[in-house]
Design a protein around this motif. Sequence first.
Motif, PDB file in Angstrom:
ATOM      1  N   ASN A   1       7.305  -4.108  15.765  1.00 47.59           N
ATOM      2  CA  ASN A   1       6.703  -2.812  16.066  1.00 47.59           C
ATOM      3  C   ASN A   1       5.309  -2.973  16.673  1.00 47.59           C
ATOM      4  OD1 ASN A   1       7.015   0.111  15.942  1.00 47.59           O
ATOM      5  ND2 ASN A   1       5.372   0.064  14.449  1.00 47.59           N
TER       6      ASN A   1
ATOM      7  N   ARG B   1       4.278  -1.911  20.579  1.00 48.64           N
ATOM      8  CA  ARG B   1       3.283  -0.855  20.766  1.00 48.64           C
ATOM      9  C   ARG B   1       2.008  -1.354  21.424  1.00 48.64           C
ATOM     10  NH1 ARG B   1       2.660   2.570  15.324  1.00 48.64           N
ATOM     11  NH2 ARG B   1       1.264   3.709  16.716  1.00 48.64           N
TER      12      ARG B   1
ATOM     13  N   SER C   1      20.456   1.926  16.937  1.00 45.99           N
ATOM     14  CA  SER C   1      19.808   3.221  17.178  1.00 45.99           C
ATOM     15  C   SER C   1      18.389   3.235  16.625  1.00 45.99           C
ATOM     16  CB  SER C   1      20.631   4.353  16.550  1.00 45.99           C
ATOM     17  OG  SER C   1      21.897   4.465  17.172  1.00 45.99           O
ATOM     18  N   GLU C   2      18.194   2.552  15.499  1.00 51.71           N
ATOM     19  CA  GLU C   2      16.849   2.469  14.929  1.00 51.71           C
ATOM     20  C   GLU C   2      15.899   1.757  15.887  1.00 51.71           C
ATOM     21  OE1 GLU C   2      16.801   0.737  11.063  1.00 51.71           O
ATOM     22  OE2 GLU C   2      18.455   1.966  10.315  1.00 51.71           O
TER      23      GLU C   2
ATOM     24  N   MET D   1      16.305   1.548  19.155  1.00 53.11           N
ATOM     25  CA  MET D   1      16.109   2.423  20.309  1.00 53.11           C
ATOM     26  C   MET D   1      15.035   3.457  20.026  1.00 53.11           C
ATOM     27  SD  MET D   1      20.011   3.078  21.658  1.00 53.11           S
ATOM     28  CE  MET D   1      21.245   1.874  21.184  1.00 53.11           C
ATOM     29  N   GLU D   2      15.051   4.005  18.829  1.00 56.05           N
ATOM     30  CA  GLU D   2      14.024   4.980  18.451  1.00 56.05           C
ATOM     31  C   GLU D   2      12.645   4.330  18.403  1.00 56.05           C
ATOM     32  OE1 GLU D   2      15.346   6.698  14.799  1.00 56.05           O
ATOM     33  OE2 GLU D   2      17.132   7.619  15.700  1.00 56.05           O
ATOM     34  N   MET D   3      12.600   3.080  17.942  1.00 58.52           N
ATOM     35  CA  MET D   3      11.342   2.343  17.912  1.00 58.52           C
ATOM     36  C   MET D   3      10.818   2.130  19.334  1.00 58.52           C
ATOM     37  SD  MET D   3      10.587  -1.453  16.261  1.00 58.52           S
ATOM     38  CE  MET D   3      11.147  -0.982  14.617  1.00 58.52           C
TER      39      MET D   3
ATOM     40  N   ASP E   1      11.634   3.978  21.990  1.00 60.93           N
ATOM     41  CA  ASP E   1      11.265   5.300  22.511  1.00 60.93           C
ATOM     42  C   ASP E   1       9.854   5.678  22.059  1.00 60.93           C
ATOM     43  OD1 ASP E   1      13.712   5.653  23.767  1.00 60.93           O
ATOM     44  OD2 ASP E   1      14.593   6.760  22.096  1.00 60.93           O
ATOM     45  N   THR E   2       9.589   5.482  20.765  1.00 62.31           N
ATOM     46  CA  THR E   2       8.292   5.839  20.201  1.00 62.31           C
ATOM     47  C   THR E   2       7.171   5.014  20.815  1.00 62.31           C
ATOM     48  OG1 THR E   2       9.312   6.456  18.094  1.00 62.31           O
ATOM     49  CG2 THR E   2       6.946   6.010  18.070  1.00 62.31           C
TER      50      THR E   2
ATOM     51  N   LYS F   1      20.914   9.625  25.602  1.00 63.16           N
ATOM     52  CA  LYS F   1      20.227  10.377  24.550  1.00 63.16           C
ATOM     53  C   LYS F   1      18.818   9.864  24.282  1.00 63.16           C
ATOM     54  CE  LYS F   1      24.567  11.461  22.128  1.00 63.16           C
ATOM     55  NZ  LYS F   1      25.317  11.290  20.861  1.00 63.16           N
ATOM     56  N   HIS F   2      18.435   8.771  24.937  1.00 65.45           N
ATOM     57  CA  HIS F   2      17.143   8.152  24.656  1.00 65.45           C
ATOM     58  C   HIS F   2      16.249   8.168  25.883  1.00 65.45           C
ATOM     59  CE1 HIS F   2      18.068   6.596  20.604  1.00 65.45           C
ATOM     60  NE2 HIS F   2      19.317   6.587  21.052  1.00 65.45           N
TER      61      HIS F   2
ATOM     62  N   SER G   1      13.587   6.555  26.815  1.00 67.93           N
ATOM     63  CA  SER G   1      13.079   5.335  27.445  1.00 67.93           C
ATOM     64  C   SER G   1      14.181   4.394  27.921  1.00 67.93           C
ATOM     65  CB  SER G   1      12.158   4.577  26.470  1.00 67.93           C
ATOM     66  OG  SER G   1      10.999   5.333  26.192  1.00 67.93           O
TER      67      SER G   1
END
Length: 220
Positions: free
Chosen positions: A119, A123, A146-147, A149-151, A153-154, A187-188, A190
Amino acid sequence: MSETLPEDPGKALFEERARKLFSGPVNFVLSAPKLEFLPEPTVPEIAFAGRSNVGKSSLLNALTGRKAIARTSVTPGRTQELNYFDVGDPVQFRLVDMPGYGFAKAPPAVVKKWRYLVNDYLRGRVVLKRCLLLIDARHGPKPVDSEIMEMLDTAGVSYRLVLTKADKIKASELAKTIAMTEAVARKHASAFPEIAVTSSDKGMGIEELRGFVLQSAEGG
């Protein structure tokens, strides 16, 4: 009668340039267990992420045309550091082999350490141009994918989903997995809209992915 669209000359050019580049020097630089051990951010970086048994090392070996530049292991999840590889002389960009995720038997402390390392890297690494997120074609995207992908995206990191081991299933099943994975990508925010389909053993999709890596490193 349907027309056959001409091949994008720009894509072919990137693939040829990438072929020549990867046939030259590709060298292991270091393994970084913490961010303070990362090399100086002087060149673009392309990161590779995926579940611990997705075939990430095999894909890196296929892309670079080497047999063992990235370690393959019978013990999934062994790599728990960021592994760096220089491409070109002088160095044009770096490949970053991220530690595999989804290891069910890992102690909670190891999983926590992995999450913090990945992470923080995603970032805070200004030279990270794109991430390739590997998905096993035999299984398709899992909740743990998916987790990640969300990371991504964020963190605002552009990424592309890459199906691996595409030669291991029937064409009809592969078509279903491709459609399902494309639906997930849409759906994502990024995620790159087109997925890549590869087989390290058969060489499927390797040339195209090489070209894409080079294009991504150069800001495309």
